[in-house]
Design a protein around this motif. Structure first.
Motif, PDB file in Angstrom:
ATOM      1  N   LEU A 443     -21.135  30.812   5.139  1.00 40.12           N
ATOM      2  CA  LEU A 443     -22.056  30.400   4.211  1.00 40.12           C
ATOM      3  C   LEU A 443     -23.281  29.562   5.149  1.00 40.12           C
ATOM      4  N   PHE A 444     -22.810  28.865   6.349  1.00 38.13           N
ATOM      5  CA  PHE A 444     -23.692  28.229   7.156  1.00 38.13           C
ATOM      6  C   PHE A 444     -24.730  29.306   7.735  1.00 38.13           C
ATOM      7  N   GLY A 445     -24.039  30.318   8.174  1.00 36.02           N
ATOM      8  CA  GLY A 445     -24.973  31.235   9.082  1.00 36.02           C
ATOM      9  C   GLY A 445     -25.282  32.772   8.192  1.00 36.02           C
ATOM     10  N   LEU A 446     -25.319  32.687   6.983  1.00 34.34           N
ATOM     11  CA  LEU A 446     -25.358  33.852   6.200  1.00 34.34           C
ATOM     12  C   LEU A 446     -26.687  34.514   6.692  1.00 34.34           C
ATOM     13  N   GLN A 447     -27.730  33.876   7.134  1.00 36.83           N
ATOM     14  CA  GLN A 447     -28.962  34.577   7.183  1.00 36.83           C
ATOM     15  C   GLN A 447     -28.920  35.580   8.528  1.00 36.83           C
ATOM     16  N   GLY A 448     -27.844  35.368   9.284  1.00 38.97           N
ATOM     17  CA  GLY A 448     -27.661  36.370  10.556  1.00 38.97           C
ATOM     18  C   GLY A 448     -27.593  37.783  10.047  1.00 38.97           C
ATOM     19  N   LEU A 449     -26.760  38.079   8.887  1.00 41.42           N
ATOM     20  CA  LEU A 449     -26.628  39.223   8.418  1.00 41.42           C
ATOM     21  C   LEU A 449     -27.934  40.253   8.272  1.00 41.42           C
ATOM     22  N   TRP A 450     -29.111  39.534   7.968  1.00 38.87           N
ATOM     23  CA  TRP A 450     -30.440  40.197   8.005  1.00 38.87           C
ATOM     24  C   TRP A 450     -30.706  40.630   9.338  1.00 38.87           C
ATOM     25  N   SER A 451     -30.494  40.130  10.338  1.00 40.21           N
ATOM     26  CA  SER A 451     -30.781  40.543  11.687  1.00 40.21           C
ATOM     27  C   SER A 451     -29.713  41.934  12.042  1.00 40.21           C
ATOM     28  N   ALA A 452     -28.488  41.594  11.760  1.00 37.14           N
ATOM     29  CA  ALA A 452     -27.657  42.703  11.793  1.00 37.14           C
ATOM     30  C   ALA A 452     -27.847  43.902  11.160  1.00 37.14           C
ATOM     31  N   ALA A 453     -28.447  43.867   9.992  1.00 35.23           N
ATOM     32  CA  ALA A 453     -28.907  45.149   9.015  1.00 35.23           C
ATOM     33  C   ALA A 453     -30.052  45.506   9.798  1.00 35.23           C
ATOM     34  N   ARG A 454     -31.318  44.544   9.984  1.00 36.78           N
ATOM     35  CA  ARG A 454     -32.592  45.053  10.486  1.00 36.78           C
ATOM     36  C   ARG A 454     -32.223  45.770  11.844  1.00 36.78           C
ATOM     37  N   TYR A 455     -31.419  45.698  12.619  1.00 34.29           N
ATOM     38  CA  TYR A 455     -31.235  46.257  14.073  1.00 34.29           C
ATOM     39  C   TYR A 455     -30.277  47.084  14.019  1.00 34.29           C
ATOM     40  N   ARG A 456     -29.474  47.336  12.812  1.00 34.28           N
ATOM     41  CA  ARG A 456     -28.182  48.228  12.866  1.00 34.28           C
ATOM     42  C   ARG A 456     -27.134  48.054  14.104  1.00 34.28           C
ATOM     43  N   VAL A 457     -26.925  46.708  13.947  1.00 29.52           N
ATOM     44  CA  VAL A 457     -25.944  46.351  15.160  1.00 29.52           C
ATOM     45  C   VAL A 457     -24.463  46.399  14.471  1.00 29.52           C
ATOM     46  N   PRO A 458     -23.767  47.355  15.180  1.00 29.73           N
ATOM     47  CA  PRO A 458     -22.416  47.715  14.820  1.00 29.73           C
ATOM     48  C   PRO A 458     -21.327  46.695  14.875  1.00 29.73           C
ATOM     49  N   VAL A 459     -21.408  45.627  14.048  1.00 29.13           N
ATOM     50  CA  VAL A 459     -20.531  44.629  14.062  1.00 29.13           C
ATOM     51  C   VAL A 459     -19.420  44.744  12.983  1.00 29.13           C
ATOM     52  N   THR A 460     -18.257  44.316  13.115  1.00 28.58           N
ATOM     53  CA  THR A 460     -17.152  44.015  11.770  1.00 28.58           C
ATOM     54  C   THR A 460     -17.139  42.614  11.768  1.00 28.58           C
ATOM     55  N   PHE A 461     -17.653  42.218  10.569  1.00 33.65           N
ATOM     56  CA  PHE A 461     -17.555  40.915  10.145  1.00 33.65           C
ATOM     57  C   PHE A 461     -16.340  40.794   9.191  1.00 33.65           C
ATOM     58  N   LEU A 462     -15.174  39.903   9.621  1.00 35.37           N
ATOM     59  CA  LEU A 462     -14.108  39.655   8.617  1.00 35.37           C
ATOM     60  C   LEU A 462     -14.504  38.343   8.148  1.00 35.37           C
ATOM     61  N   VAL A 463     -14.464  38.136   6.899  1.00 31.65           N
ATOM     62  CA  VAL A 463     -14.646  36.783   6.371  1.00 31.65           C
ATOM     63  C   VAL A 463     -13.523  36.328   5.678  1.00 31.65           C
ATOM     64  N   MET A 464     -12.659  35.293   6.122  1.00 31.44           N
ATOM     65  CA  MET A 464     -11.306  34.936   5.671  1.00 31.44           C
ATOM     66  C   MET A 464     -11.797  34.047   4.432  1.00 31.44           C
ATOM     67  N   ASN A 465     -11.424  34.369   3.374  1.00 26.81           N
ATOM     68  CA  ASN A 465     -11.867  33.721   2.021  1.00 26.81           C
ATOM     69  C   ASN A 465     -10.906  33.172   1.161  1.00 26.81           C
ATOM     70  N   ASN A 466     -10.917  31.818   1.286  1.00 22.51           N
ATOM     71  CA  ASN A 466      -9.825  30.974   0.354  1.00 22.51           C
ATOM     72  C   ASN A 466     -10.570  30.228  -0.648  1.00 22.51           C
TER      73      ASN A 466
END
Length: 548
Positions: A443-466
């Motif tokens: 939640l603190f860094g969610l805006q970084g997903l915009w850059s990942a999508a914009r530049y099609r950076v192939p990263v696997t993001f695993l969110v540990m959700n409790n």
């Protein structure tokens, strides 16, 4: 040469091929100049915390300073958490922010501020550039300072009218700096270590940063020394598969002291003290233990605890020479290694058994998830970790040997993980990158997903959700707090969150893990991605002591 052209020329000389930034009016002269600089890409982030985190990840993978461009006082303030992290993790960055036009600063114009005053506490040095002819000189100085031990971020305030000037400025040549030499006193160090009955090594992040892992392995094997990673390590500083590896020290002085008890000589290498988290009385070194400390930063040996011998010099050449001095001097090194190896194997076998027994359907056990990630991780992968609860388990089960394969920050500023993973993949485009993130950190860094999508950076993001700050609840439990007694924790619950929907908003594909096998598969597929993927991983929450 105009000032802005000199800036670009310095960047090229220093190996910069990307500018990480979020622009405003004060950055327009730079953006305009970049139109005619196709060899330098502008990487856009939509929030400055993500911008600095991307640069941090990029610098770690490339091994050279990354360049960051922020916007005025407000943008710089947003980026401070990333600068704090970079400073604590010794990441070299050259950071600029545009200042308002100098011709009306006396009127306190909108967007103006004390940029040097804001940046000063979290950078190595801050420069207020006031003359066009000073810009190339100060840029050169900033790049040198950023890598000089201890490495870290350096800041320059750049008035927008200065960059727009047509003044002709000179471009100073790039200086050639000799690599760091081996430390003095290595013969004495070899004698101290060779005479130890039960030596131990603490491998600090400086080992990984200086690409000195192989040299440290040679020293450890020559001694037959139990080898620990420093608390909350930011990288791979010793192969976790090696039979001499004894795990990661806890960031608590009392537990460090307990782990080092019985070792008559401890060799601390490239480690900034022991970065304790929770306070406990007493120091980290057991009474009667002799300490040898090696660091590239002359301020480090003896800074926090007394040392019997402090060495300052290049970590890699010093360890290389030390390994040669120790070769064949410890007759029982092989026997020591065999004993430690049996303990290592027994510890790993038990941990593997417990993790596999905990596998199953969601919500998933944190140890089982960590083990699933380690199982699926491609051999050449980079793991970016910003998951406090699951991260502690990951450090126990990861089987990594290659330097620059693990990215973490001991700085404590949350929200870096997404951006750091994007930057890491940009800096190492042929290596799979997997980011393991806590839900709060995400939640603190969610805006970084915009850059990942914009530049099609192939990263696997695993969110540990409790849906909670589990580590804080567990800390309160350890204190025997009021919250523990009544079972209610103020301000520590996030509620049910669906991160697949958040990913969809930014245009990132997403799935939800229903079983630990899904995690193994998703991580294994990271080697074949051509775009980012987010995996929402439901994990078990906090269980109050005495309940199930």
């Amino acid at each position: 040469m105009k000032p802005v052209d000199a800036l670009l020329a310095v960047l090229r000389d220093e190996g910069v091929d990307k500018v990480f930034g979020n622009p405003g009016t004060t950055e327009l002269p730079l953006l305009d100049a970049l139109v005619d600089a196709p060899d330098i890409d502008y990487v856009l982030g939509v929030q400055e915390g993500s911008v600095v985190a991307m640069a941090d990840g990029y610098a770690r993978m490339t091994g050279r300073p990354a360049f960051v461009n922020l916007h005025v006082a407000a943008g710089l303030a947003n980026g401070l958490v990333g600068l704090l992290n970079a400073g604590r993790s010794r990441t070299p960055l050259v950071v600029t922010a545009g200042q308002q036009d100098r011709r009306h600063l006396v009127e306190d114009p909108m967007l103006a501020g004390d940029l040097v005053g804001i940046a000063g506490p979290v950078v190595k040095q801050a420069f207020d550039v006031q003359h066009a002819h000073d810009l190339p000189v100060l840029l050169r100085r900033a790049f040198r300072l950023a890598v000089r031990p201890p490495a870290g971020p350096v800041f320059l305030s750049l008035p927008m009218d200065l960059l727009a000037e047509t003044t002709d400025v000179d471009l100073p040549a790039r200086s050639v700096i000799a690599p760091p030499a081996p430390a003095g006193g290595l013969a004495e160090a070899a004698a101290l270590l060779a005479g130890a009955h039960n030596p131990a090594i603490v491998a600090g992040d400086g080992v990984g940063r200086d690409d000195a892992v192989a040299e440290l392995v040679a020293v450890a094997e020559a001694l037959g020394a139990t080898t620990f990673h420093q608390p909350m390590n930011d990288g791979v500083c010793f192969p976790t598969t090696h039979p001499l590896h004894a795990g990661v020290l806890d960031p608590v002085n009392a537990r460090v002291r307990e782990a080092l008890a019985g070792h008559d000589v401890v060799f601390v290498v490239g480690c900034h003290a022991f970065t304790p988290h929770h306070y406990t009385p007493g120091g980290a070194i057991p009474d009667g233990t002799r300490v040898l400390q090696l660091d590239s930063d002359p301020a480090e040996p003896g800074r926090t605890f007394p040392v019997d011998l402090g060495l300052t010099g290049g970590v890699k050449p010093s360890l290389d020479r030390l390994a040669r001095l120790l070769h064949g001097r410890v007759p029982d090194a092989a026997a020591r290694l065999d004993v430690i190896a049996r303990r290592h194997e027994a510890r790993w076998t038990e941990l593997d058994r417990a993790a596999r027994a905990a596998r199953g359907p969601a919500p998933l056990d944190p140890l089982a998830v960590a083990h699933a990630i380690a199982t699926g991780l491609p051999p050449d992968a980079v793991l970016v970790e910003e998951a406090i609860t699951t991260g502690a388990q990951l450090r126990r089960v990861l089987r990594q040997t290659r330097p620059r394969s693990y990215v973490h920050t001991v700085g404590g500023g949350l929200g870096s993980g997404i951006g750091a993973a994007v930057g890491a993949r940009m800096g190492a485009p042929h290596r799979p990158v997997v980011a393991v993130l806590g839900d709060g950190c995400t939640l603190f860094g969610l805006q970084g997903l915009w850059s990942a999508a914009r530049y099609r950076v192939p990263v696997t993001f695993l969110v540990m959700n409790n849906g909670e700050y589990r580590t804080l609840k567990e800390t309160l439990d350890s204190w025997g707090s009021r919250a523990t007694r009544v079972g209610e924790y103020a301000g520590l619950d996030l509620g049910e969150l669906d991160f697949t929907r958040a990913a969809g908003f930014f245009g990132v594909a997403a799935i939800r893990a229903g079983h630990t096998d899904d995690v193994v598969d998703a991580v294994a597929r990271s080697a074949h991605l051509d775009a980012p993927l987010l995996v929402d991983v439901p994990i078990t929450g906090h269980t109050r002591r005495g309940t199930r």
